[in-house]
Design an enzyme around this catalytic site. Structure first.
Site, PDB file in Angstrom:
ATOM      1  N   LYS A   6       1.305  -1.088   3.241  1.00  0.00           N
ATOM      2  CA  LYS A   6       0.825  -2.384   2.759  1.00  0.00           C
ATOM      3  C   LYS A   6       1.697  -2.859   1.597  1.00  0.00           C
ATOM      4  CE  LYS A   6      -3.391  -4.452   0.900  1.00  0.00           C
ATOM      5  NZ  LYS A   6      -4.831  -4.273   0.658  1.00  0.00           N
TER       6      LYS A   6
ATOM      7  N   ARG B 100      -7.820   1.200   4.190  1.00  0.00           N
ATOM      8  CA  ARG B 100      -8.673   2.007   5.066  1.00  0.00           C
ATOM      9  C   ARG B 100      -9.467   1.159   6.059  1.00  0.00           C
ATOM     10  NH1 ARG B 100      -9.834   1.967  -0.087  1.00  0.00           N
ATOM     11  NH2 ARG B 100     -11.856   1.325  -0.920  1.00  0.00           N
TER      12      ARG B 100
ATOM     13  N   GLU C  49     -13.433   7.084  -0.143  1.00  0.00           N
ATOM     14  CA  GLU C  49     -12.584   6.237  -0.978  1.00  0.00           C
ATOM     15  C   GLU C  49     -13.331   4.944  -1.331  1.00  0.00           C
ATOM     16  OE1 GLU C  49      -8.104   6.616  -0.550  1.00  0.00           O
ATOM     17  OE2 GLU C  49      -8.422   4.578   0.128  1.00  0.00           O
TER      18      GLU C  49
HETATM   19  C1  G6Q Z   1      -6.632   2.779   1.392  1.00  0.00           C
HETATM   20  C2  G6Q Z   1      -5.939   3.223   0.201  1.00  0.00           C
HETATM   21  C3  G6Q Z   1      -4.767   4.133   0.459  1.00  0.00           C
HETATM   22  C4  G6Q Z   1      -3.534   3.425   0.992  1.00  0.00           C
HETATM   23  C5  G6Q Z   1      -2.361   4.389   0.923  1.00  0.00           C
HETATM   24  C6  G6Q Z   1      -1.088   3.785   1.477  1.00  0.00           C
HETATM   25  O1  G6Q Z   1      -7.563   2.025   1.423  1.00  0.00           O
HETATM   26  O2  G6Q Z   1      -5.579   2.138  -0.569  1.00  0.00           O
HETATM   27  O3  G6Q Z   1      -5.112   5.174   1.335  1.00  0.00           O
HETATM   28  O4  G6Q Z   1      -3.739   2.990   2.294  1.00  0.00           O
HETATM   29  O5  G6Q Z   1      -2.165   4.771  -0.400  1.00  0.00           O
HETATM   30  O6  G6Q Z   1      -0.747   2.606   0.815  1.00  0.00           O
HETATM   31  P1  G6Q Z   1       0.357   1.677   1.389  1.00  0.00           P
HETATM   32  O7  G6Q Z   1      -0.079   1.163   2.715  1.00  0.00           O
HETATM   33  O8  G6Q Z   1       0.535   0.568   0.386  1.00  0.00           O
HETATM   34  O9  G6Q Z   1       1.607   2.502   1.543  1.00  0.00           O
END
Ligand code: G6Q
Length: 544
Positions: A204, A266, A351
């Site tokens: 993300k 998530r 989480e």
């Molecule tokens: C999920 C959390 C966490 C996140 C990861 C990866 O809700 O925020 O698990 O998805 O840390 O983050 P990126 O997609 O930004 O790499």
């Protein structure tokens, strides 16, 4: 304050009145219990009769949910309100699977055209890969997909690819690399040929250290064999909200699939994060999964509190968590294909609701999210079920099963489901010492062979583990978590605990990597461990 509400106090009083009742007595007193405490929605059947509840319990729990204005909270989420207040964002994963096409707006802008446009670009790529039209740099079709991502950018597609393997194209292998431990990358790629491998870099933020480290390793691995920077365009695509970082990494924006900051990591399986899954099962199956999500979304948004499946599961969870003092909740799918489902829900739930600060900025005075754990049955029966049956802890559990298997070994399937049903029966009703003695067991052994019972379970039965059912099942739990967050008055959609972890390792990494002996100013334990690692690491390198 939650614990001061009259509805909470009434539940506490009610707990004192009924907590000693045994499920044996409850079933005896109410022969129609199975029909009374059951619901059907979005292709899922929920039997919650084996819970330590009466009709009065459910009335009180439902009244409690209404008193905290659950309806208002649901409406706020579906209408794009900025309910993720600490990050000032709406929470709109429901838009990703809004199959009616009705507008959903963020700041007055309908997000559906963009959602649908990304879905159609994903379908296009998935079809091209599945048909062999998308060629690698050397002109051969892609046969291996490696998703590089972690947390929310990994667990959903990894779980769903496993769950829906029976629906996948077996000519394409889909793998996942998440851990910064190099063993993960090495093991997942050791038998792959870069010429027919496509990497999906899923992040993300596109700044997560583990993912970017693995992505750089993947690029080097690919270029070592293909020896031309232009190969990157044929072997790397990105899924992200951060176009600038994607381009900086060297991936063409044309090969980037967007999602938006109103999609929590998530909760992102239905976004472009689901790309590896769509490649595996094909666009039609993926859309059918979205239909399943949407069916549960609609049920959740439109059904009255007392008949609303996610709400009922959430309230039962609150009943055990806040009144019986249960610390954990087990997820026990009787489906090998759901082997990653407990881990997926662990993130979704822990989480989201692993928080101790309330919406007023103060520490809450009540228990919030439980520990979520589990493994598929029947394996768990030969391992940890002992503790659920005869241990000192109360562990409410969800049993999940399917009436039709995705294979033709029906003899196995009948045994599998017989075990599921037998376990919930045994947990509820146990075996009395009289029953044990009647088996001719010696007096000495009677206490050991006695099962107290009165262990609560939910049973979720669906026809088949299909893409559609999986969608409904995931949405069921997503909304359950949402409801609990509303009742506990915490923010379920931020994750400051994860953010901290993302920053912490940097300083120690510098100290570990520095050529000169660093001046260490941690506590004595951390200092000593760093020294030991540095010394050992040097020794290892000198002997390689
Ligand atoms: C999920 C959390 C966490 C996140 C990861 C990866 O809700 O925020 O698990 O998805 O840390 O983050 P990126 O997609 O930004 O790499």
């Amino acid at each position: 304050m939650l614990t001061e509400m009259q509805e909470w106090k009434a539940l506490a009083k009610h707990y004192d009145e009924i907590s000693a009742l045994h499920l044996r007595d409850l079933f005896k007193a109410e022969p129609d219990r199975a029909g009374r405490f059951a619901l059907e929605a979005a292709g899922l059947f929920l039997d919650y009769s084996k819970n330590r509840i009466t009709g009065v319990t459910m009335e009180k729990l439902v009244g409690f949910a209404e008193a905290v204005n659950l309806r208002g909270a649901i409406d706020a989420m579906f209408s794009g309100g900025r309910i993720n207040e600490t990050e000032n964002r709406p929470v709109l994963h429901v838009a990703l699977r809004n199959r009616t096409g009705s507008p959903i707006t963020v700041d007055g802008q309908d997000v559906m055209p963009e959602v649908n446009s990304v879905l159609s670009r994903m379908s296009d790529l998935a079809q091209k890969i599945r048909s062999g039209e998308w060629r690698g740099y050397c002109g051969v079709p892609i046969r291996n997909i490696v998703n590089i991502g972690i947390g929310g950018s990994h667990l959903g597609p990894a779980m769903a690819c496993e769950a829906l393997k029976a629906f996948s194209n077996r000519d394409i292998s889909v793998r996942f690399v998440s851990n910064v431990d190099g063993a993960d990358f090495v093991e997942q790629t050791h038998d792959l040929n870069p010429a027919d491998t496509l990497f999906i870099i899923a992040s993300k933020t596109f700044t997560t250290d583990e993912t970017m480290t693995n992505a750089r390793t993947a690029r080097a691995w690919c270029l070592r064999a293909l020896a031309d920077e232009r190969a990157v365009a044929r072997h790397f695509v990105a899924v992200s909200t951060n176009a600038q970082k994607v381009v900086e990494f060297g991936i063409d924006e044309a090969n980037m699939f967007r999602f938006w900051d109103w999609v929590g990591g998530r909760y992102s399986l239905c976004s472009a994060i689901g790309l590896p899954l769509m490649i595996a099962i094909g666009p039609d199956n993926f859309m059918s999964m979205l239909d399943g999500f949407h069916a549960m979304d609609r049920h959740f948004a439109e059904t009255e509190t007392g008949q609303n499946m996610p709400v009922i599961l959430a309230l039962l969870g609150i009943w055990y968590n806040n009144f019986f003092g249960a610390q954990s909740h087990a997820i026990l799918p009787y489906a090998q294909a759901l082997s990653r489902f407990p881990a997926y829900l662990q993130q979704a739930d822990m989480e989201s609701n692993g928080k101790s600060i309330g919406r007023d900025g103060k520490k809450v005075g009540w228990q919030t999210g439980p520990i979520i754990w589990g493994e598929p049955g029947t394996n768990g029966q030969h391992a940890f079920y002992q503790l659920i049956h005869q241990g000192t802890k109360l562990i409410p559990a969800d049993f999940i099963g399917f009436c039709r298997p995705n294979h033709d070994l029906t003899v196995h399937h009948d045994k599998l489901i017989a075990n599921l049903l037998a376990q919930t029966e045994a947990l509820a009703f146990g075996k009395t010492s009289e029953e044990v003695a009647a088996d001719g067991v010696s007096d000495r052994l009677v206490p050991y062979k006695t099962f107290e019972g009165n262990r609560p379970t939910n049973t979720i039965l669906a026809e088949q583990l299909s893409p559609r059912t999986l969608g409904s099942l995931i949405a069921l739990y997503e909304h359950k978590v949402f409801v609990q967050g509303v009742v506990w008055n915490i923010y379920s959609f931020d994750q400051w605990g994860v953010e901290l972890g993302k920053k912490l390792a940097g300083r120690i990494l510098d100290e570990i990597e520095s050529d000169a002996e660093p001046e260490l100013s941690h506590d004595s334990s951390t200092n000593e461990l760093i020294r030991r690692y540095r010394a050992r690491k040097r020794w290892d390198q000198s002997t390689v």
